[in-house]
Design an enzyme around this catalytic site. Sequence first.
Site, PDB file in Angstrom:
ATOM      1  N   GLU A 148      29.635  14.266  80.928  1.00 58.42           N
ATOM      2  CA  GLU A 148      30.693  13.082  81.117  1.00 58.42           C
ATOM      3  C   GLU A 148      31.715  13.269  80.772  1.00 58.42           C
ATOM      4  OE1 GLU A 148      29.850   9.377  82.131  1.00 58.42           O
ATOM      5  OE2 GLU A 148      28.460  10.804  83.187  1.00 58.42           O
ATOM      6  N   TYR A 179      31.995   6.154  75.608  1.00 54.87           N
ATOM      7  CA  TYR A 179      31.027   7.488  75.426  1.00 54.87           C
ATOM      8  C   TYR A 179      31.699   8.832  75.385  1.00 54.87           C
ATOM      9  CZ  TYR A 179      27.257  10.735  75.839  1.00 54.87           C
ATOM     10  OH  TYR A 179      26.422  12.089  75.948  1.00 54.87           O
ATOM     11  N   SER A 212      28.976  16.940  76.621  1.00 52.49           N
ATOM     12  CA  SER A 212      28.135  16.326  77.904  1.00 52.49           C
ATOM     13  C   SER A 212      29.204  16.384  78.999  1.00 52.49           C
ATOM     14  CB  SER A 212      28.206  14.809  77.515  1.00 52.49           C
ATOM     15  OG  SER A 212      28.004  14.067  79.034  1.00 52.49           O
TER      16      SER A 212
HETATM   17  P1  NDP Z   1      18.330  10.346  73.204  1.00 54.90           P
HETATM   18  O1  NDP Z   1      19.331   9.045  73.362  1.00 54.90           O
HETATM   19  O2  NDP Z   1      17.092  10.417  73.534  1.00 54.90           O
HETATM   20  O3  NDP Z   1      18.288  10.528  71.532  1.00 54.90           O
HETATM   21  C1  NDP Z   1      19.621  10.324  70.721  1.00 54.90           C
HETATM   22  C2  NDP Z   1      19.097  10.428  69.219  1.00 54.90           C
HETATM   23  O4  NDP Z   1      20.021  10.130  68.183  1.00 54.90           O
HETATM   24  C3  NDP Z   1      17.768   9.733  68.949  1.00 54.90           C
HETATM   25  O5  NDP Z   1      16.915  10.576  67.922  1.00 54.90           O
HETATM   26  C4  NDP Z   1      18.393   8.583  67.766  1.00 54.90           C
HETATM   27  O6  NDP Z   1      17.796   8.214  66.808  1.00 54.90           O
HETATM   28  C5  NDP Z   1      19.459   9.285  67.349  1.00 54.90           C
HETATM   29  N1  NDP Z   1      20.528   8.715  66.561  1.00 54.90           N
HETATM   30  C6  NDP Z   1      21.382   7.583  67.130  1.00 54.90           C
HETATM   31  N2  NDP Z   1      22.254   7.262  66.332  1.00 54.90           N
HETATM   32  C7  NDP Z   1      22.066   7.885  65.084  1.00 54.90           C
HETATM   33  C8  NDP Z   1      22.706   7.897  63.876  1.00 54.90           C
HETATM   34  N3  NDP Z   1      23.598   7.098  63.523  1.00 54.90           N
HETATM   35  N4  NDP Z   1      22.236   8.711  62.977  1.00 54.90           N
HETATM   36  C9  NDP Z   1      21.348   9.561  63.224  1.00 54.90           C
HETATM   37  N5  NDP Z   1      20.691   9.760  64.432  1.00 54.90           N
HETATM   38  C10 NDP Z   1      21.023   8.840  65.399  1.00 54.90           C
HETATM   39  O7  NDP Z   1      19.393  11.241  73.666  1.00 54.90           O
HETATM   40  P2  NDP Z   1      18.815  12.701  74.466  1.00 54.90           P
HETATM   41  O8  NDP Z   1      17.966  13.296  73.784  1.00 54.90           O
HETATM   42  O9  NDP Z   1      18.944  12.426  76.020  1.00 54.90           O
HETATM   43  O10 NDP Z   1      20.330  13.346  74.106  1.00 54.90           O
HETATM   44  C11 NDP Z   1      20.722  14.283  73.216  1.00 54.90           C
HETATM   45  C12 NDP Z   1      21.996  14.632  72.808  1.00 54.90           C
HETATM   46  O11 NDP Z   1      22.522  15.458  73.938  1.00 54.90           O
HETATM   47  C13 NDP Z   1      23.065  13.380  72.685  1.00 54.90           C
HETATM   48  O12 NDP Z   1      24.178  13.468  71.775  1.00 54.90           O
HETATM   49  C14 NDP Z   1      23.485  12.912  74.063  1.00 54.90           C
HETATM   50  O13 NDP Z   1      24.874  12.475  73.992  1.00 54.90           O
HETATM   51  C15 NDP Z   1      23.969  14.370  74.428  1.00 54.90           C
HETATM   52  N6  NDP Z   1      23.539  14.845  75.800  1.00 54.90           N
HETATM   53  C16 NDP Z   1      22.554  14.369  76.724  1.00 54.90           C
HETATM   54  C17 NDP Z   1      22.416  14.737  77.850  1.00 54.90           C
HETATM   55  C18 NDP Z   1      21.177  14.240  78.762  1.00 54.90           C
HETATM   56  O14 NDP Z   1      21.325  14.314  79.994  1.00 54.90           O
HETATM   57  N7  NDP Z   1      20.135  13.814  78.136  1.00 54.90           N
HETATM   58  C19 NDP Z   1      23.307  15.599  78.471  1.00 54.90           C
HETATM   59  C20 NDP Z   1      24.542  15.789  77.844  1.00 54.90           C
HETATM   60  C21 NDP Z   1      24.821  15.704  76.555  1.00 54.90           C
HETATM   61  P3  NDP Z   1      16.615   6.957  67.082  1.00 54.90           P
HETATM   62  O15 NDP Z   1      15.437   7.394  67.876  1.00 54.90           O
HETATM   63  O16 NDP Z   1      16.192   6.471  65.830  1.00 54.90           O
HETATM   64  O17 NDP Z   1      17.327   5.999  67.978  1.00 54.90           O
HETATM   65  P1  GDR Z   2      24.677   9.012  82.740  1.00 56.84           P
HETATM   66  O1  GDR Z   2      23.164   8.651  82.987  1.00 56.84           O
HETATM   67  O2  GDR Z   2      25.491   7.778  82.720  1.00 56.84           O
HETATM   68  O3  GDR Z   2      24.980  10.157  83.577  1.00 56.84           O
HETATM   69  O4  GDR Z   2      24.730   9.564  81.147  1.00 56.84           O
HETATM   70  P2  GDR Z   2      22.384   7.324  83.469  1.00 56.84           P
HETATM   71  O5  GDR Z   2      20.966   7.698  83.954  1.00 56.84           O
HETATM   72  O6  GDR Z   2      22.415   5.924  82.647  1.00 56.84           O
HETATM   73  O7  GDR Z   2      23.309   6.807  84.873  1.00 56.84           O
HETATM   74  C1  GDR Z   2      23.438   7.810  86.038  1.00 56.84           C
HETATM   75  C2  GDR Z   2      24.059   7.158  87.093  1.00 56.84           C
HETATM   76  O8  GDR Z   2      23.315   6.215  87.737  1.00 56.84           O
HETATM   77  C3  GDR Z   2      23.935   5.248  88.024  1.00 56.84           C
HETATM   78  N1  GDR Z   2      23.222   4.021  88.120  1.00 56.84           N
HETATM   79  C4  GDR Z   2      22.457   3.506  86.891  1.00 56.84           C
HETATM   80  N2  GDR Z   2      22.107   3.952  85.667  1.00 56.84           N
HETATM   81  C5  GDR Z   2      21.392   3.184  85.066  1.00 56.84           C
HETATM   82  N3  GDR Z   2      21.259   3.495  83.781  1.00 56.84           N
HETATM   83  N4  GDR Z   2      20.726   2.238  85.219  1.00 56.84           N
HETATM   84  C6  GDR Z   2      20.955   1.511  86.498  1.00 56.84           C
HETATM   85  O9  GDR Z   2      20.223   0.515  86.875  1.00 56.84           O
HETATM   86  C7  GDR Z   2      21.769   2.449  87.547  1.00 56.84           C
HETATM   87  N5  GDR Z   2      21.947   2.276  88.754  1.00 56.84           N
HETATM   88  C8  GDR Z   2      22.829   3.164  89.222  1.00 56.84           C
HETATM   89  C9  GDR Z   2      25.054   5.246  86.822  1.00 56.84           C
HETATM   90  O10 GDR Z   2      26.074   4.260  87.110  1.00 56.84           O
HETATM   91  C10 GDR Z   2      25.346   6.352  86.823  1.00 56.84           C
HETATM   92  O11 GDR Z   2      26.352   6.576  87.713  1.00 56.84           O
HETATM   93  C11 GDR Z   2      23.515  10.475  81.030  1.00 56.84           C
HETATM   94  C12 GDR Z   2      23.329  10.541  79.164  1.00 56.84           C
HETATM   95  O12 GDR Z   2      22.260  10.936  79.054  1.00 56.84           O
HETATM   96  C13 GDR Z   2      24.197  10.999  78.561  1.00 56.84           C
HETATM   97  O13 GDR Z   2      24.128  10.584  77.113  1.00 56.84           O
HETATM   98  C14 GDR Z   2      24.784  12.265  79.050  1.00 56.84           C
HETATM   99  O14 GDR Z   2      25.958  12.773  78.234  1.00 56.84           O
HETATM  100  C15 GDR Z   2      25.058  12.233  80.606  1.00 56.84           C
HETATM  101  O15 GDR Z   2      23.758  11.597  81.154  1.00 56.84           O
HETATM  102  C16 GDR Z   2      25.341  13.649  81.024  1.00 56.84           C
END
Ligand code: NDP
Ligand code: GDR
Length: 320
Positions: free
Chosen positions: A125, A146, A123
């Site tokens: 992050e 995280y 990520s």
């Molecule tokens: P989601 O939160 O939508 O999905 C997370 C998934 O992980 C779900 O299927 C969840 O299952 C599963 N999970 C959680 N805990 C466990 C566990 N203990 N064992 C097995 N499965 C588990 O995430 P995204 O699809 O948005 O992201 C996918 C991956 O990419 C994550 O690793 C995230 O950290 C990473 N990432 C995401 C970004 C983004 O912007 N979306 C950017 C960079 C990295 P359940 O449905 O049962 O909760």
């Molecule tokens: P992020 O996503 O932390 O970048 O992680 P999120 O959308 O939660 O926050 C982005 C930014 O928005 C600000 N923010 C708020 N965020 C949330 N959730 N709710 C609010 O009300 C709010 N108001 C302001 C946050 O402070 C932050 O700066 C996501 C996840 O998908 C991670 O798993 C992944 O790795 C990174 O993106 C890349």
Amino acid sequence: MPIALITGITGQAGSYLAEFLLAKGYQVVGMVRRSSTVTYERIEHIKHDLTLVQGDLHDQSSLVSILSNYQPDEVYNLAAQSFVATSWNQAVLTGEVTALGVVRLLEAIRMVNPKIRFYQASSSEMFGRAPAPQNETTPFHPRSPYAVAKVYGHWITVNYRESYGMFTVSGILFNHESPRRGIEFVTRKISDGVARIKLGLAKELLLGNLEARRDWGFAGEYVEAMWKMLQQETPEDFVIGTGVAHSVRDFCEAAFRYVGLNYLDYVRQDPRFMRPADVDLLVADCAKARQKLGWMPKVTFEELVAMMVEADLKRLKDAS
Ligand code: NDP
Ligand code: GDR
């Protein structure tokens, strides 16, 4: 027929990756964790084409038996405790799943078949406070439990490549969003809030830090980059993003404007949504992905906002 195992298949990215790999002719095995309610909403439409198996990143033996039983060619590790805000409240659990879960899976692969190609969902992050734009050589400065856990996942992936010569890659993806984004993440919270206000179901939208800037792209396009990384001749890590940053305020402005409203009339800041430490600016320098993978995103920020607001308007209208 190639076989791919996806952990986190019920999540946002997992569902798009499953669709993508099915279209490529893969047998897709999805690892799902047991829970008292079913969480297949995002994969309901393709469920019958998938092989779903129970397992958990906490449980090493479940990983070994899935790999032994299905013998995948590729493993995509998308499972994680992925919500940054929760990682302060559940720091140990986040470390267990998001950090140690990676090494449990890598160890299982090493034991069962070290020739399996492995993708780790790293990520942006991890960059945290590092100056923007960030690329594959930018040093990490993680700002949340995280992000710290993801840094471990990244380096253990690199380490298994260097220690054992395994084909392991870390895709450092910047924020990717879609109508399937979890409701607590800020983009979806805004699109859902805008739709509710437009339809008269809510009066205001409470948010935290409006000045944070992120590089937001469309998740449906990012899964292709994951697959491309595993088709390379040699395993390497890649940064994936759009190269364009917008603030949370910009997202609000665009989403409310899309339905003919002014965000200033509805958005309120609430300290409950502020984080103990936030990340100010993330923006990708993805020149390497462009050159080596030939990957470029097409969906613009405005198109992404429109897609998400439209989807929430439709969902809420259909439900009423
Ligand atoms: P989601 O939160 O939508 O999905 C997370 C998934 O992980 C779900 O299927 C969840 O299952 C599963 N999970 C959680 N805990 C466990 C566990 N203990 N064992 C097995 N499965 C588990 O995430 P995204 O699809 O948005 O992201 C996918 C991956 O990419 C994550 O690793 C995230 O950290 C990473 N990432 C995401 C970004 C983004 O912007 N979306 C950017 C960079 C990295 P359940 O449905 O049962 O909760
Ligand atoms: P992020 O996503 O932390 O970048 O992680 P999120 O959308 O939660 O926050 C982005 C930014 O928005 C600000 N923010 C708020 N965020 C949330 N959730 N709710 C609010 O009300 C709010 N108001 C302001 C946050 O402070 C932050 O700066 C996501 C996840 O998908 C991670 O798993 C992944 O790795 C990174 O993106 C890349």
